[in-house]
Design an enzyme around this catalytic site. Structure first.
Site, short mmCIF file in Angstrom:
data_model
loop_
_atom_site.label_atom_id
_atom_site.label_comp_id
_atom_site.label_asym_id
_atom_site.label_seq_id
_atom_site.Cartn_x
_atom_site.Cartn_y
_atom_site.Cartn_z
N GLY A 8 0.74 -1.41 0.04
CA GLY A 8 0.07 0.13 -0.12
C GLY A 8 0.88 1.49 0.05
N GLY A 11 -0.47 5.08 -0.81
CA GLY A 11 -1.59 5.85 0.20
C GLY A 11 -0.81 7.01 0.85
N GLN A 12 -1.86 7.41 1.72
CA GLN A 12 -1.47 8.62 2.39
C GLN A 12 -0.31 8.54 3.45
OE1 GLN A 12 -3.94 10.09 5.59
NE2 GLN A 12 -3.29 11.97 5.49
N ARG A 36 -3.66 -0.15 -6.62
CA ARG A 36 -4.92 0.42 -7.25
C ARG A 36 -4.24 2.08 -7.41
NH1 ARG A 36 -9.12 3.06 -4.62
NH2 ARG A 36 -8.13 2.42 -2.69
N ASP A 53 -0.89 -7.41 -5.25
CA ASP A 53 -2.06 -7.62 -4.68
C ASP A 53 -2.31 -8.28 -3.49
OD1 ASP A 53 -4.90 -7.94 -4.33
OD2 ASP A 53 -5.47 -8.34 -6.37
N TYR A 143 -15.66 -0.32 8.27
CA TYR A 143 -13.98 -0.07 8.65
C TYR A 143 -13.85 -0.43 9.95
CZ TYR A 143 -9.79 2.64 8.84
OH TYR A 143 -8.64 2.99 9.04
N LYS A 147 -11.15 -3.44 11.51
CA LYS A 147 -10.31 -3.11 12.61
C LYS A 147 -10.31 -3.95 13.61
CE LYS A 147 -7.90 -0.40 10.11
NZ LYS A 147 -6.70 -0.67 9.32
N ILE A 173 -4.99 11.18 10.32
CA ILE A 173 -3.30 11.63 9.94
C ILE A 173 -3.49 12.90 9.00
CG2 ILE A 173 -1.23 10.76 8.87
CD1 ILE A 173 -1.94 9.46 11.53
N1 SER Z 1 -8.61 8.46 8.97
C1 SER Z 1 -9.50 7.14 8.85
C2 SER Z 1 -10.96 7.41 8.48
O1 SER Z 1 -11.13 8.55 8.58
C3 SER Z 1 -9.48 6.87 10.37
O2 SER Z 1 -8.85 5.71 10.60
O3 SER Z 1 -11.58 6.63 8.05
#
Ligand code: SER
Length: 314
Positions: A8, A11-12, A36, A53, A143, A147, A173
């Site tokens: 990944g 990503g950010q 992606r 992947d 989500y 987790k 973040i």
């Molecule tokens: N930054 C994430 C979100 O907003 C939180 O873990 O989904």
């Protein structure tokens, strides 16, 4: 020197974690992978990059085996807001991706797997202020469900197979290089781009919505801490970590100190309900006590640095 795999990397967090790790371990020792999201030039030009992947266990085996990987950072995930639009896909990517990473890692002798959990693991029944490390975890988003299940799964792999898995419950973040995508805390990054470019922003959360946050340099440091600190320091596998907590209105006011013309409006959408289900602040004293977690940035320092960095670039 560790041999490291980042899953990944587009990503950010991944896009900044890769160059950070390359500085530490040498560019040839850090394999960046994505699927992606397009990799940034910094990641692409800075060392080895491959397509991967995480849902494909065979290709995961090949990369880990051929590169003799010792540390895996599993950063690929569907975030909270996107997860509510496609819950089945979020479950598939977040859970099947994770079990593949854990399974291949334990089979091929990986030393540590660093996998971020999130404030989304908490839910409306969690104490809203200073949410403790050990508390009720009853999330209401897909989500968040992935987790909590992921935290339990990662710990299971440690107990059952001795694979050292370490997770931090990351808050929102804030970062200057790559924008987040599909999260509920994304507003806290978007606001900076809009403040600089258009001097105004419409926030998708209410003014008084308070959430825990962290600035990227602290976030990167946190990843390295989990990878590098002596195993004996970790008395558990999941840690709350936080840098600051603020409301959307407080962030806007802080930006206004630097850009007086800046104006903000509020138009809450479906993400408000997600934000309302999360705690406003976290108690990260166990991370501080056990392995020395010590974030540097508060709201004022983060805002100043974000504006400096983005003004130069935009
Ligand atoms: N930054 C994430 C979100 O907003 C939180 O873990 O989904």
């Amino acid at each position: 020197m560790k041999r490291v795999l980042v899953i990944g990397s587009g990503g950010q967090i991944g896009s900044e974690l890769v160059p950070y790790l390359r500085k530490k371990y040498g560019k040839e020792n850090v394999i960046a992978t994505g699927r992606r999201t397009k990799l940034t030039d910094v990641v692409l030009e800075g060392g080895p990059c491959i397509y991967l992947d995480a849902l494909n266990q065979e290709s995961l085996k090949k990369v880990i085996y051929e590169n003799q990987i010792e540390h895996v950072y599993h950063m690929a995930s569907i975030l909270s807001a996107t997860g509510e639009k496609m819950p089945q896909t979020a479950w598939d990517i977040n859970m099947n991706g994770l079990i593949n990473v854990l399974e291949v890692s334990r089979r091929y002798g990986v030393e540590r797997v660093i996998w971020p959990s999130s404030i989304a693991a908490f839910g409306p029944t969690t104490p809203q202020e200073n949410a403790p490390n050990e508390t009720i975890l009853q999330p209401t988003t897909m989500y968040g469900i992935t987790k909590v299940a992921g935290e339990l799964l990662a710990e299971y792999y440690y107990k059952k197979y001795g694979l050292l898995t370490l997770s931090m419950r990351l808050p929102g973040i804030i970062s200057s290089e790559t924008q987040p995508g599909g999260g509920t805390t994304d507003y806290a990054v978007e606001i900076f781009y809009e403040a600089i470019k258009n001097k105004k922003y419409t926030c998708f959360l209410k003014e008084d919505t308070k959430l825990p946050m962290m600035y990227q340099p602290d976030c990167l440091k946190c990843h390295i801490d989990l990878a590098e600190k002596d195993e004996s320091k970790f008395k558990r596998h999941v840690y709350n970590v936080t840098g600051m907590s603020f409301t959307a209105g407080e962030l806007a006011a802080e930006i206004k100190k630097h850009i007086p013309e800046f104006t903000i409006g509020y138009k809450p959408d479906f993400r408000q309900e997600i934000a309302d289900s999360w705690p406003k602040s976290l108690d990260d004293s166990l991370a501080r006590k056990e392995w020395g977690w010590n974030p540097k940035y508060d709201l004022a320092a983060m805002t100043k640095d974000m504006l400096d960095k983005l003004s130069k670039r935009l």
